[in-house]
Design an enzyme around this catalytic site. Structure first.
Site, short mmCIF file in Angstrom:
data_model
loop_
_atom_site.label_atom_id
_atom_site.label_comp_id
_atom_site.label_asym_id
_atom_site.label_seq_id
_atom_site.Cartn_x
_atom_site.Cartn_y
_atom_site.Cartn_z
N ALA A 49 -37.89 -60.92 -16.65
CA ALA A 49 -37.71 -62.26 -16.09
C ALA A 49 -36.32 -62.83 -16.35
O ALA A 49 -35.57 -63.16 -15.43
CB ALA A 49 -38.79 -63.19 -16.63
N ALA A 50 -35.95 -62.96 -17.63
CA ALA A 50 -34.68 -63.62 -17.96
C ALA A 50 -33.48 -62.82 -17.47
O ALA A 50 -32.52 -63.39 -16.94
CB ALA A 50 -34.59 -63.83 -19.47
N ARG B 121 -25.03 -65.50 -7.18
CA ARG B 121 -24.89 -66.62 -6.25
C ARG B 121 -23.79 -67.58 -6.71
O ARG B 121 -23.11 -68.20 -5.90
CB ARG B 121 -26.22 -67.36 -6.11
CG ARG B 121 -27.30 -66.55 -5.39
CD ARG B 121 -28.50 -67.41 -5.03
NE ARG B 121 -29.28 -67.78 -6.20
CZ ARG B 121 -30.28 -67.06 -6.70
NH1 ARG B 121 -30.60 -65.90 -6.14
NH2 ARG B 121 -30.96 -67.47 -7.75
N SER C 278 -37.82 -56.65 -12.94
CA SER C 278 -38.23 -57.84 -12.20
C SER C 278 -39.70 -57.82 -11.82
O SER C 278 -40.07 -58.07 -10.68
CB SER C 278 -37.37 -57.97 -10.93
OG SER C 278 -37.48 -59.24 -10.35
N ALA D 48 -43.91 -58.85 -12.54
CA ALA D 48 -44.72 -59.99 -12.95
C ALA D 48 -45.68 -59.57 -14.05
O ALA D 48 -46.82 -59.19 -13.79
CB ALA D 48 -45.50 -60.55 -11.75
N CYS E 161 -47.26 -61.38 -16.13
CA CYS E 161 -48.44 -62.24 -16.20
C CYS E 161 -49.50 -61.86 -15.18
O CYS E 161 -50.65 -62.29 -15.28
CB CYS E 161 -48.03 -63.70 -16.01
SG CYS E 161 -46.96 -64.33 -17.33
N ASP F 31 -37.83 -64.06 -24.04
CA ASP F 31 -38.74 -63.93 -25.17
C ASP F 31 -38.07 -63.52 -26.48
O ASP F 31 -38.70 -63.58 -27.53
CB ASP F 31 -39.83 -62.90 -24.85
CG ASP F 31 -40.79 -63.38 -23.78
OD1 ASP F 31 -40.64 -64.53 -23.33
OD2 ASP F 31 -41.69 -62.61 -23.40
N ASN G 190 -37.49 -67.73 -16.98
CA ASN G 190 -36.85 -67.98 -15.69
C ASN G 190 -35.96 -69.22 -15.73
O ASN G 190 -34.86 -69.21 -15.17
CB ASN G 190 -37.93 -68.13 -14.61
CG ASN G 190 -38.38 -66.80 -14.05
OD1 ASN G 190 -37.72 -66.21 -13.20
ND2 ASN G 190 -39.50 -66.30 -14.54
N TYR H 74 -52.97 -89.97 -3.59
CA TYR H 74 -54.43 -90.06 -3.47
C TYR H 74 -54.85 -89.87 -2.02
O TYR H 74 -54.32 -90.51 -1.10
CB TYR H 74 -54.94 -91.42 -3.96
CG TYR H 74 -56.30 -91.79 -3.40
CD1 TYR H 74 -57.40 -90.97 -3.64
CD2 TYR H 74 -56.47 -92.92 -2.62
CE1 TYR H 74 -58.64 -91.28 -3.11
CE2 TYR H 74 -57.71 -93.26 -2.09
CZ TYR H 74 -58.80 -92.43 -2.34
OH TYR H 74 -60.03 -92.74 -1.82
#
Length: 562
Positions: free
Chosen positions: A16-17, A27, A44, A46, A48, A290, A312, A433
């Protein structure tokens, strides 16, 4: 933006990092040379999502991968070297030593700026049998593939999950959904240790209702093998528990050896110390994810809370700074969310236990609500626990749990805590609401209103856990349930006295003035009204039970006895 002074940016770590830093840095600076090294096969990905790959919710491994090395090269001009391990950092010479794990070749790579994003590794307890076939940890994509393949083989009928944290519980659910009988072993007295006991108790009820055997206050002692060196059982709490698969999910530790050997400072948590620009003690060496510690927004103290969301966010801040910009990472609240079957749970800021340990003078409320108006089909229950400082009313933390959507209220409260909002601020939030989406008074505001009453001295509550402890100690008090008789299908205890609220004004005199009275109802609203009525009639020792029967964190015996 200032032009980058870092012509060659080297990144160690590709999850992630690391990859977030690489993409954002490109960029920010189209001219910089950006090179990333990782000792893993995939980048890269996931992490989780891995429990849901094991369960089959995510059918293909490729769906876990955000980008491939080839995509980084083709789309962004970033060179990615997988299966390359960095073995040494030389801050003085500004180079690293890299080994190609496929052929053993080593080389030096220079850098103008270095990013350490080495992540964390699962803790493997030092007990006999952890190297047996069928014993797993879960961190990487290959870990998830190995677990799924073993289940697919049909060899797994019984699994033992060691550790009752988020990953352990998510994996326990995944195993159950694959038709595996599961035992969870947790050495602490509750599941989900970062949460308070109310949430942990609900998780315990949910786990057991789905057939999971949960052993609390139990330590794994040994993993036993068969004649082919496959796992066959574990020893825990003096008991032998059969198992075809063992998942070790007892926590993680930051990967800091590489940084430490290079003279990069660690903080009190044992992770890499960084400033709010994510620089280490070498200004040209940064760290994120981490492997780093950060600051808790409420306490201002160093913490290590490894989360993909944090990695991230840090990657973006780091990339801006490393390419000549000026960005600050303010810290974390430890905001998190997870699901166990039909129960959702979320947390932000301090728990009650943490607030107590930090020395705060605080108040708590537990408020059952719904994620939609009561008349709208599809609405589900949600309970909010709010923790606020006495005096100024600053919000310190919150937890939410239930079958409904807990993400909206916890994200609202995370934003409020980040900006040091008070309970009074929360009561005035202008929240969206409409019947299909939310109730007319947002759940964060409802909890704040209840808290405001407590902080102003209008009510005095007691948590359901405290009531249960009083009952277990056989204390002599009146547990007054003010619901209507038809509602008494669920009752905490046969010791309850039932006087419906509409009758209480006429027969309150039946209640002793010499005993403590705890009022209760379904969700706490009528209990609070009964509290006020009795106080107005001169009763001194009265409290109402926060959250009512809806928040009773134990199996409800029922039915009622008068």
């Amino acid at each position: 933006m200032n032009p980058s002074k870092n012509k060659r940016i080297v990144i160690i770590g590709g999850v992630a990092a690391g990859t977030k830093t690489a993409a954002k840095a490109r960029r920010q600076d189209p001219q910089a040379e950006i090179v990333l090294f990782t000792d893993e096969e995939y980048i890269s990905y996931a992490g989780c999502g891995e429990p849901y790959y094991v369960s089959g919710d995510i059918p293909k491994r490729e769906m876990l991968l955000a980008r491939t090395p080839e995509q980084f090269e083709e789309l962004m001009g970033i060179r990615i070297f997988t299966l390359h391990r960095v073995s040494r950092i030389d801050p003085e010479k500004k180079n690293i030593e890299v080994k190609d794990l496929r052929n053993g070749a080593a080389r030096l790579e220079s850098f103008d700026a270095l990013v350490i994003a080495t992540g964390a590794s699962p803790i493997v307890p030092p007990i006999p049998g952890v190297q047996l076939r069928g014993v797993f940890t879960l961190r990487t994509v290959p870990d998830a593939e190995d677990i799924r393949e073993r289940i697919d083989s049909g060899a797994v009928k019984r699994a033992v999950v060691v550790g009752g944290g988020f990953i352990g519980l998510e994996m326990a659910e995944s195993f159950v959904r694959r038709g595996v009988h599961v035992t969870v072993i947790e050495r602490l007295p509750q599941l989900a240790p970062p949460y308070d006991a109310e949430v942990a108790s609900m998780l315990l009820i949910e786990a057991r209702s789905k057939g999971i055997r949960v052993l609390l206050n139990t330590t794994l002692e040994e993993i036993l093998d068969d004649e082919k060196k496959n796992v066959r059982a574990v020893k825990a709490g003096g008991e032998e528990i059969p198992a075809d698969l063992v998942l070790l999910s007892v926590g993680a530790r930051p990967n800091t050896r590489l940084a430490q050997d290079a003279g990069i400072e660690l903080g009190p948590t044992g992770a890499i110390r960084v400033n709010n620009r994510l620089q280490t003690n070498y200004p040209f060496i940064y760290a994120a994810g981490d492997c780093t510690e950060t600051t808790h927004i409420v306490t201002g103290k160093p913490v290590w809370i490894p989360l993909g969301s944090t990695a991230n966010r840090q990657g973006r801040v780091l990339a801006i700074n490393i390419t000549g910009g000026d960005a600050v990472f303010p810290g974390v609240l430890g905001t998190g969310i997870f699901r166990l079957f039909d129960l959702n749970a979320a947390k932000t800021g301090l728990s009650e236990r943490e607030a107590k340990n930090e020395g705060f003078d605080f108040e708590t409320v537990i408020v059952p609500v719904s994620d939609r108006p009561h008349y709208m089909p599809g609405g589900k229950n949600v309970t909010v626990k709010l923790i606020a400082e006495r005096g100024g009313g600053r919000v310190l933390g919150a937890q939410s749990w239930g079958q409904g959507d807990v993400s909206k209220v916890i994200d609202t409260l995370a934003a409020a805590i980040s900006f040091k909002a008070t309970v009074d601020d929360l009561t005035q939030l202008d929240l969206a609401y409409a019947p299909p989406f939310a109730p007319p008074l947002g759940n964060a505001a409802v909890a704040a209103n209840v808290m405001q009453n407590k902080l102003q001295g209008a009510t005095e509550g007691i948590s359901p856990l405290e009531v249960k402890e009083k009952l277990d100690r056989n204390e002599d008090f009146i547990f007054l349930d003010v619901r209507n008789p038809k509602e008494l299908k669920m009752l905490c205890t046969e010791k309850t006295v039932n006087i419906p609220l509409p009758r209480l004004a006429a027969c309150y005199g039946e209640l002793s003035r010499d005993k403590e009275i705890v009022t209760s109802c379904g969700v706490g609203l009528r209990a609070a009204s009964a509290y006020r009525l009795l106080k107005n009639k001169g009763y001194k020792n009265v409290r109402y039970m926060d959250g009512g029967i809806m928040s009773w964190p134990h199996p409800v015996p029922g039915p009622a006895k008068r």
